[in-house]
Design an enzyme around this catalytic site. Structure first.
Site, PDB file in Angstrom:
ATOM      1  N   HIS A  25      46.455  25.768  17.638  1.00 45.18           N
ATOM      2  CA  HIS A  25      46.049  24.379  17.431  1.00 45.18           C
ATOM      3  C   HIS A  25      46.311  23.516  18.671  1.00 45.18           C
ATOM      4  O   HIS A  25      45.458  22.724  19.077  1.00 45.18           O
ATOM      5  CB  HIS A  25      46.797  23.817  16.217  1.00 45.18           C
ATOM      6  CG  HIS A  25      46.168  22.597  15.625  1.00 45.18           C
ATOM      7  ND1 HIS A  25      44.944  22.624  14.996  1.00 45.18           N
ATOM      8  CD2 HIS A  25      46.592  21.304  15.574  1.00 45.18           C
ATOM      9  CE1 HIS A  25      44.644  21.402  14.572  1.00 45.18           C
ATOM     10  NE2 HIS A  25      45.619  20.584  14.917  1.00 45.18           N
ATOM     11  N   SER A  38      41.543  17.709  16.091  1.00 41.27           N
ATOM     12  CA  SER A  38      42.343  17.736  14.873  1.00 41.27           C
ATOM     13  C   SER A  38      42.001  16.556  13.964  1.00 41.27           C
ATOM     14  O   SER A  38      40.878  16.458  13.479  1.00 41.27           O
ATOM     15  CB  SER A  38      43.828  17.740  15.266  1.00 41.27           C
ATOM     16  OG  SER A  38      44.649  18.002  14.164  1.00 41.27           O
TER      17      SER A  38
END
Length: 413
Positions: free
Chosen positions: A389, A184
Site C-alpha cells: 500500500h 488510497s
C-alpha cells in the site's frame, strides 16, 4: 509583506515573501514568491512543511485557502511550474490518503515524488488537503477543540471538500477540466463525489486510482482484522469521553523518532517491524533512511468517524454511507440500512492500479470495483510481486513501476 514559517528549537527556519493576496468569492489565495529566502540550512526533511519541502527541492510554491460549503477552510499547495518550464499548463490534483497530507507527494525527493515529477513533465500541480489534517484545522465558526468540528468522515470530504477544491482550481486556472490522481482514501473521496454529485464527472479529464479504497471486504491486514471485533467498544468509549479525532504527530517528537529509527541503532529493527506490520513486507522497495519522514508526514491527523466508516465497509463488504444505526438511519436516509453509493453515476474515465502485496486493497476488491465502472481505461497490476500500500508513494522504483505508466495515460487524455 512577509510570512514567517514555524519555528524549530526557537530559531527561524525560513521566510517567504507574499507576492499577492487574491480574494475569489469566499476563497482566499496566498501566493508565495518563488524567490523565497531560506535563512537556515540543514533542517531535517521530517520537520519540513509542504511549503518548505517544495522550496527545499528548488520549486516555486503557492498556498491557497479554500472554504467548503459547510464552513471548513482547506489549505492547498500549488507547484505552478517545474524547474525548467513555465507558461500555461494543465492542472492536476494529487489527493493524499488516510491520516496523511500533501507532504506525501513530496518527501521521497525530486526524482521519485510524483508532485515534482508532474511539475517537471509540464503540469500545474495542486497538492490538496482535507479537513482535519494538520493543514486544515480551521472553520468559519467551529474550533477543533470541540467535538462538533470532528463530526465527519470521508463522505464529507468527497461531498464537500473535493467539489470546493475543483471549482476553485478551475476558476484560478481558467481551465474547463482538471486531471485527478488519488491515493488510497483520495479515491474513496473521488467515488463519493462522482456518485453523489455526478455533474463533477464532466470537470475531470481522467481519474488515476492508486490503490483505490472503495471495496475492502477482502482486506488482509492482520492488525485491522483483529481490531474489528472491538470496533463497537471503541465507538462507545470514544463517544462517552468525546474522543473524536486522532491528532497529528507533534514536531517536538520528530527528533526522538529520527533517533529511534536511525539505521544501526538497537531500536531500528522495531521501526522496520512496525513498518512491515503496517504496510506489508516489501522491504526491497523501502528506502530505509526515509522511515522517520514517512512516520512524521503520514501521521497528519483525522477524525475517529473516518476510521469507523472504513470499519463498516470492511464488515459489510459494500461501498455505502455511514451507518448510524437503524433508528437514525431511518431519520437520515429513510431506510434502516445506509444506502450504497451508486457507481452507475460515475461516468468519467478511470485507470486503476493495484499491488499484490497490498494489505488494504486486495486484487479481488480492485477488480470488483473495475467491473462496476462504466469507463475503465485500464486495470493495472503493478509488476512487482510484493508491492504494498505504501509503495505507491515511497517505493524505490515507483517511477518505473507506476508513475511512467500514469504519465502515459495523462498524455493520452
Amino acid at each position: 509583506m512577509f510570512c514567517v514559517s514555524r519555528m524549530t528549537d526557537g530559531s527561524l527556519v525560513s521566510v517567504f515573501r507574499l507576492s499577492r493576496i487574491v480574494l475569489l468569492g469566499s476563497v482566499l489565495a496566498v501566493q508565495l514568491d518563488s524567490n523565497a529566502v531560506w535563512v537556515k540550512a540543514g533542517v531535517s526533511e521530517a520537520l519540513m512543511s509542504a511549503t518548505e519541502l517544495i522550496h527545499h527541492y528548488g520549486y516555486p510554491v503557492e498556498e491557497h485557502a479554500v472554504q467548503t460549503d459547510d464552513g471548513y477552510i482547506l489549505t492547498h499547495f500549488r507547484i505552478p511550474n517545474g524547474r525548467n518550464s513555465s507558461g500555461k499548463r494543465q492542472p492536476v490534483i494529487l489527493q493524499h490518503g488516510l491520516s496523511s497530507a500533501a507532504d506525501a507527494w513530496l518527501f521521497a525527493g525530486k526524482d521519485k515524488s510524483l508532485g515534482f515529477i508532474l511539475a517537471d513533465a509540464g503540469y500545474d500541480v495542486w497538492l490538496t488537503n482535507i479537513r482535519g489534517n494538520r493543514y486544515c484545522l480551521k472553520h468559519i465558526s467551529l474550533s477543533p477543540d470541540f467535538p462538533k468540528f470532528w463530526d465527519f468522515s470521508w463522505h464529507e470530504m468527497g461531498y464537500y471538500d473535493l467539489p470546493a477544491t475543483i471549482d476553485y482550481i478551475l476558476a484560478v486556472t481558467q481551465q474547463p477540466t482538471v486531471y485527478y490522481v488519488g491515493y488510497s482514501m483520495g479515491n474513496t473521496m473521488l467515488y463519493v463525489m462522482t456518485s453523489t454529485r455526478p455533474e463533477y464527472n464532466e470537470k475531470l479529464k481522467i481519474g488515476i486510482n492508486l490503490s483505490p479504497v472503495v471495496y475492502i471486504g477482502n482486506l488482509s491486514h492482520p492488525i485491522i482484522r483483529a481490531q474489528l471485533q472491538f470496533v463497537h467498544v471503541f465507538q462507545a468509549i470514544s463517544e462517552a469521553i468525546e474522543f473524536r479525532h486522532i491528532p497529528h504527530i507533534e514536531m517536538s517528537l520528530v527528533s526522538n523518532i529520527e533517533t529511534f529509527c536511525q539505521e544501526g541503532t538497537l531500536t531500528y529493527k522495531f521501526c522496520i517491524f512496525g513498518y512491515i506490520l503496517s504496510f506489508g513486507g516489501d522491504i526491497e522497495q523501502l528506502n530505509k533512511t526515509l522511515l522517520p519522514t514517512i512516520i512524521t508526514h503520514n501521521c497528519a491527523g483525522t477524525s475517529t468517524k473516518t476510521l469507523l466508516h472504513y470499519s463498516q465497509l470492511i464488515t459489510s463488504g459494500k461501498f455505502r454511507a455511514y451507518d448510524y444505526g437503524s433508528t437514525e438511519n431511518m431519520k437520515l436516509y429513510g431506510q434502516a440500512t445506509p444506502p450504497d453509493y451508486d457507481l452507475k453515476n460515475v461516468t468519467m474515465p478511470m485507470s486503476l492500479y493495484y499491488g499484490d502485496g497490498d494489505l488494504i486493497v486486495s486484487p479481488k476488491d480492485a477488480k470488483k470495483l473495475a467491473d462496476e465502472l462504466q469507463h475503465v481505461v485500464a486495470t493495472i497490476r503493478v509488476p512487482h510481486r510484493d508491492f504494498n500500500h505504501m509503495d505507491f508513494i515511497v517505493a524505490k522504483d515507483v517511477k518505473q513501476l507506476v508513475y511512467d505508466s500514469l504519465l502515459s495515460f495523462m498524455n493520452v487524455y
